[in-house]
Scaffold this motif. Structure first.
Motif, mmCIF file in Angstrom:
data_model
loop_
_atom_site.group_PDB
_atom_site.id
_atom_site.type_symbol
_atom_site.label_atom_id
_atom_site.label_comp_id
_atom_site.label_asym_id
_atom_site.label_seq_id
_atom_site.Cartn_x
_atom_site.Cartn_y
_atom_site.Cartn_z
ATOM 1 N N GLY A 1 66.412 56.437 66.303
ATOM 2 C CA GLY A 1 66.037 58.786 66.764
ATOM 3 C C GLY A 1 66.782 58.363 68.235
ATOM 4 N N TYR A 2 67.981 57.546 68.700
ATOM 5 C CA TYR A 2 68.271 58.999 69.760
ATOM 6 C C TYR A 2 69.891 57.529 70.405
ATOM 7 C CZ TYR A 2 65.790 53.980 72.006
ATOM 8 O OH TYR A 2 66.014 52.489 72.127
ATOM 9 N N VAL A 3 70.245 58.118 70.959
ATOM 10 C CA VAL A 3 71.516 56.816 71.867
ATOM 11 C C VAL A 3 71.315 56.965 72.660
ATOM 12 C CG1 VAL A 3 74.324 56.800 71.061
ATOM 13 C CG2 VAL A 3 73.361 57.504 69.803
ATOM 14 N N ALA A 4 71.974 56.043 73.528
ATOM 15 C CA ALA A 4 71.983 55.529 75.092
ATOM 16 C C ALA A 4 72.816 54.679 75.600
ATOM 17 C CB ALA A 4 71.031 54.944 76.007
ATOM 18 N N VAL A 5 73.916 55.048 75.639
ATOM 19 C CA VAL A 5 75.597 54.015 76.011
ATOM 20 C C VAL A 5 76.298 53.882 77.528
ATOM 21 C CG1 VAL A 5 77.755 53.667 75.713
ATOM 22 C CG2 VAL A 5 76.408 54.329 73.823
ATOM 23 N N LYS A 6 75.950 53.114 77.801
ATOM 24 C CA LYS A 6 75.859 52.976 79.141
ATOM 25 C C LYS A 6 77.665 52.303 79.416
ATOM 26 C CE LYS A 6 74.465 50.765 83.815
ATOM 27 N NZ LYS A 6 73.308 50.370 84.389
ATOM 28 N N HIS A 7 78.815 52.850 80.693
ATOM 29 C CA HIS A 7 80.033 52.929 80.599
ATOM 30 C C HIS A 7 80.440 52.509 78.917
ATOM 31 C CE1 HIS A 7 78.290 50.502 83.805
ATOM 32 N NE2 HIS A 7 78.601 51.406 84.077
ATOM 33 N N GLN B 1 80.743 56.972 63.699
ATOM 34 C CA GLN B 1 80.401 55.942 62.777
ATOM 35 C C GLN B 1 78.763 55.165 63.315
ATOM 36 O OE1 GLN B 1 82.995 53.710 61.727
ATOM 37 N NE2 GLN B 1 83.314 54.722 59.843
ATOM 38 N N SER B 2 79.156 54.300 64.347
ATOM 39 C CA SER B 2 77.521 54.189 65.454
ATOM 40 C C SER B 2 77.012 55.138 66.213
ATOM 41 C CB SER B 2 78.401 53.002 67.250
ATOM 42 O OG SER B 2 79.515 52.064 66.010
ATOM 43 N N VAL B 3 77.547 55.653 66.486
ATOM 44 C CA VAL B 3 76.081 56.813 66.131
ATOM 45 C C VAL B 3 75.206 57.689 65.734
ATOM 46 C CG1 VAL B 3 76.174 59.263 67.310
ATOM 47 C CG2 VAL B 3 77.501 57.994 68.673
#
Length: 97
Positions: free
Chosen positions: A63-69, A53-55
């Motif tokens: 238009g993009y997803v960047a998730v650290k850790h 859902q979050s993505v």
């Protein structure tokens, strides 16, 4: 390696039930030893449904997803989080933090 998990706040069973329904939380893993002196790493913990859902929301807005850790567990419970962190410690994940 010695480690501990810092939870977002003291929570009882009712709080954890709500957290599991919500499908995400943040925790901080603090460790000593290993190949490094020690350190801390904040992790965003999601269940697979909430992550999807979050993505989707992020893709729609940015238009993009960047998730650290990012840490994904079957259900956001202290037991699942502890198990995943323990396995990561056993695999020396935090040695490379």
């Amino acid at each position: 390696m010695e480690y501990r998990i810092e939870w977002p706040a003291p929570m009882d069973e009712s709080d954890w039930a709500m957290q599991a329904i919500k499908g995400w939380t943040d925790v901080t893993v603090v460790w000593e030893g290993g190949r490094r002196e020690g350190g801390r790493r904040k992790a965003e913990v999601y269940d697979p449904v909430r992550l999807a859902q979050s993505v989707g929301e992020l893709m729609h807005h940015y238009g993009y997803v960047a998730v650290k850790h990012l840490l994904v567990v079957p259900r956001v419970t202290p037991e699942n989080i502890e198990s995943a962190v323990s396995e990561l410690v056993d695999k020396h994940f935090f040695d490379h933090a």
